[in-house]
Design an enzyme around this catalytic site. Sequence first.
Site, mmCIF file in Angstrom:
data_model
loop_
_atom_site.group_PDB
_atom_site.id
_atom_site.type_symbol
_atom_site.label_atom_id
_atom_site.label_comp_id
_atom_site.label_asym_id
_atom_site.label_seq_id
_atom_site.Cartn_x
_atom_site.Cartn_y
_atom_site.Cartn_z
ATOM 1 N N CYS A 1 -15.559 -56.657 -1.445
ATOM 2 C CA CYS A 1 -15.060 -55.463 -0.779
ATOM 3 C C CYS A 1 -15.575 -55.165 0.593
ATOM 4 O O CYS A 1 -16.838 -55.264 0.768
ATOM 5 C CB CYS A 1 -15.573 -54.085 -1.673
ATOM 6 N N GLU A 2 -14.966 -54.982 1.522
ATOM 7 C CA GLU A 2 -15.034 -54.999 2.916
ATOM 8 C C GLU A 2 -16.367 -53.726 3.325
ATOM 9 O O GLU A 2 -16.894 -53.618 4.278
ATOM 10 C CB GLU A 2 -13.994 -54.877 3.961
ATOM 11 N N HIS A 3 -16.328 -52.789 2.255
ATOM 12 C CA HIS A 3 -17.251 -51.864 2.625
ATOM 13 C C HIS A 3 -18.606 -51.839 2.087
ATOM 14 O O HIS A 3 -19.668 -51.280 2.563
ATOM 15 C CB HIS A 3 -16.469 -50.397 1.894
ATOM 16 N N HIS A 4 -18.961 -52.663 0.929
ATOM 17 C CA HIS A 4 -20.135 -52.890 0.527
ATOM 18 C C HIS A 4 -20.580 -54.219 0.252
ATOM 19 O O HIS A 4 -21.688 -54.722 -0.044
ATOM 20 C CB HIS A 4 -20.124 -52.223 -0.861
ATOM 21 N N GLN B 1 -8.532 -53.460 -1.767
ATOM 22 C CA GLN B 1 -7.254 -53.754 -2.560
ATOM 23 C C GLN B 1 -6.058 -53.376 -2.129
ATOM 24 O O GLN B 1 -5.046 -54.314 -2.334
ATOM 25 C CB GLN B 1 -7.586 -53.320 -4.017
ATOM 26 N N HIS C 1 -13.859 -53.143 -9.490
ATOM 27 C CA HIS C 1 -14.769 -53.197 -8.401
ATOM 28 C C HIS C 1 -16.076 -52.820 -8.675
ATOM 29 O O HIS C 1 -16.516 -51.702 -8.960
ATOM 30 C CB HIS C 1 -14.189 -51.865 -7.383
ATOM 31 N N CYS D 1 -18.321 -52.360 -6.803
ATOM 32 C CA CYS D 1 -18.988 -51.117 -6.042
ATOM 33 C C CYS D 1 -19.019 -50.008 -6.536
ATOM 34 O O CYS D 1 -19.722 -48.995 -6.492
ATOM 35 C CB CYS D 1 -18.451 -50.998 -4.379
#
Length: 183
Positions: free
Chosen positions: A73-76, A114, A142, A144
């Site tokens: 995940c590019e956020h976490h 995703q 996910h 996250c």
Amino acid sequence: MDTSKLYQALIASIGEDVSRDGLQKTPERAAKAFEFLTQGYQQSLEAIVNDAIFASDNDEMVIVKDIELYSLCEHHLLPFVGKAHVAYLPQGKVLGLSKIARITDMYARRLQIQENLTKQIAEAIQQVTGAAGVGVVIEAQHFCMMMRGVQKQHSWTVSSMMLGEFRDNPRTRQEFLHLIRPT
């Protein structure tokens, strides 16, 4: 930039002793793991396909389903894992089946969300095959959402991208969705 040094600083920043027995080689191992998990940046669609496109008069749906995928995940920077189902309607040429899984892996091995991963796979299959339509469905869990935040262990995220006949023809879309249902 030495990624292992960054991991060493990260570990030290949480108060750990990076010189203790269990952590001495962790920065190097973590750097190698991160390089592997993001190897999609070093790959290209042309190299993955490698001329594995073949003339064919088949115009019926081709599906490769349950392609395992692992991404970050590019956020976490936490993993999401699941499976992709990819279909296309050939128009004079077909793609080697293993290339569909390799294309999925190439895009999954990048920092992702995703929704974008689903679109990238569909557009790549369309680009290399010139298909009358492409459908991609991804089902993933996910970390996250599982390990932090809402901590929902059994939730799945489903995303789809339909191009060409899969978008325009409800019967084609329905056939695809029916054929990828668990057996």
